[in-house]
Scaffold this active site. Sequence first.
Site, PDB file in Angstrom:
ATOM      1  N   ASP A   1     -10.832   2.560  -3.420  1.00  0.00           N
ATOM      2  CA  ASP A   1     -10.832   1.679  -2.941  1.00  0.00           C
ATOM      3  C   ASP A   1     -12.703   1.173  -3.187  1.00  0.00           C
ATOM      4  O   ASP A   1     -13.176   2.321  -3.126  1.00  0.00           O
ATOM      5  CB  ASP A   1     -11.260   1.639  -1.198  1.00  0.00           C
ATOM      6  CG  ASP A   1      -9.945   1.306  -0.572  1.00  0.00           C
ATOM      7  OD1 ASP A   1      -8.902   1.732  -1.590  1.00  0.00           O
ATOM      8  OD2 ASP A   1      -9.219   1.622   0.379  1.00  0.00           O
TER       9      ASP A   1
ATOM     10  N   ASP B   1       0.622  -1.101  -0.110  1.00  0.00           N
ATOM     11  CA  ASP B   1      -0.013   0.175   0.184  1.00  0.00           C
ATOM     12  C   ASP B   1       0.272   1.328   0.145  1.00  0.00           C
ATOM     13  O   ASP B   1       1.865   1.063   0.025  1.00  0.00           O
ATOM     14  CB  ASP B   1      -0.605  -0.088   1.572  1.00  0.00           C
ATOM     15  CG  ASP B   1      -2.370   0.782   0.544  1.00  0.00           C
ATOM     16  OD1 ASP B   1      -2.317   1.754   0.299  1.00  0.00           O
ATOM     17  OD2 ASP B   1      -3.237  -0.058   1.569  1.00  0.00           O
TER      18      ASP B   1
END
Length: 420
Positions: A227, A166
Site C-alpha cells: 500500500d 482485496d
Amino acid sequence: MLAMYGTCSCLLGGILLLQLLRSGQALDNGLARTPPMGWMSWERFRCITDCELYPNECISEKLFSRHADLLVSEGYAAAGYEYVIIDDCWLEKDRDNKTQKLVADKKRFPSGLNALADHIHDLGLKFGLYQDYGTNTCAGYPGVINHMKLDAQTFADWDVDYVKLDGCYANISDMAVGYPEFGRLLNETGRPMVYSCSWPAYQEPAGEMPDYESLKKHCNLWRNWDDIDDSLESLMQIMDYFGKNQDRIQPQAGPGHWNDPDMLLLGNYGLSYDQSKLQMAIWAIMAAPLIMSNDLEAVRPEIKAILQNRAVIAVDQDELGIQGRRILTRNQIEVWQRKITPVTKNGYHSYAVAFVSRRDDGAPYRITFTIKELGLKNPNGYAVQDLYDSSRNLGVFKKSNQFVTRVNPNGVTFYKFTAQ
C-alpha cells in the site's frame, strides 16, 4: 488495502476443482483499454465510520455523493476522472439472514447503493465498489468466500461498474484460482465491470511469484506491491520496487490489463508541490491507473492544476499502452522514459521523459545528457515540450545534441519528445 494476512479453509476440494476447470475462461470484458481514472476513499478517509464525530469524513453515502458532485463541478470529470469507488467499511457486519446477500451499512447508506449508483450515473460517472476474496475484508466486514456467485450478481444488481477485490483473510495459495473464478462470475452477470485484483501483492511477499499471463487474462488491473502511504518515503519505495523489478513487470501492462502502483497522494498532507508533480509524472510514465484519494473540496489550486494537467494525463492515457521504464541514474538523478504516440512512418516512437531528483542538497541540480544517452534514436530528431509548462517549447534535438535540465530537490522535470 493490504492490512493483514489471514487464513481460510472454506474452499472445499470439489469447489476448487470446479474453479480450476473454469479458470481457463478469460475475463475478456473489453474494458480499461486505457488506465482507469477516478477517485477512491481509502487513502484519505480510511475506515472512518463515526458520522457524529466526523460528519464530513465518514464512509457514507453523503461522502460519495459529495465527491461525485465535486468530480463534475471542479472539472475532474472533464479531465477524464470517471470512477467513484467505495473502498472498505461500507458494509454491515453481517449478511442478510434470509438471503445471505451483502448489506450496506443501514445508518451510513440509508438510501441504499442503488440510489447512490443512480446519482453517480446521472452525473455521467461510474460506480466502483470494494470487496475481499477472503472470509472478511481487511477491516473485518464480510468477504466473498462461499458467496462469490451471489455477490457477483449483487454487484450487477447494484449497477456497479468497477470492482476492487482485496485479499485479506484468505489462503494465498487459493488466490490464483479464486480471483479468476470471481472474474468469470462477474462476466457471467452480463454487466460490464472493471476488475481490479490484488493477488500479486499478497503472493510476492509470501514467496510466490505471480502468474502474469493469468493476471492479464483475468484482471483489468492488479496491485503489485505494498500500500502507498501519505509520504515521500512511501512513494519512493514504490518507485524503487517498480524500477528494480521492471524487467518482469513492465512487459505485462497494456490495453485492458495494467500494473497498479496504488493511489495518487496529491491533495493530502504528505507531499510538497514538487513531490506532487513527481508522483503525477511517474504514474504517467508507468501507465498507472490515476485514482485520486483526497478531499476534493480541500485540494489547493496548484495541486488541482497538476491533477488536471491534460498534457500529463495524455501521456498516462496514451493509446499504445506501453509502460515506461527507469533507464539510467546519474548523480542521483533518475531518468524515466516511456514510448508514446505519435510514431513516425519509419517506426520511431515519440517519448515522455521524466528526470527525477533523489537529491536533498538544497538547490536545483543542473544535469546534461545527450539525446542518444536518453535512448532516443530518430535521425530526424525530436521536438521537445515541457509537460508542466505548455508555453515552453524547447526546439528540435537530434542524437548528437545535448539536453540540459535543472531539477528541484525531490522534484521532477517532465518533457515530451515528439519524433519528427
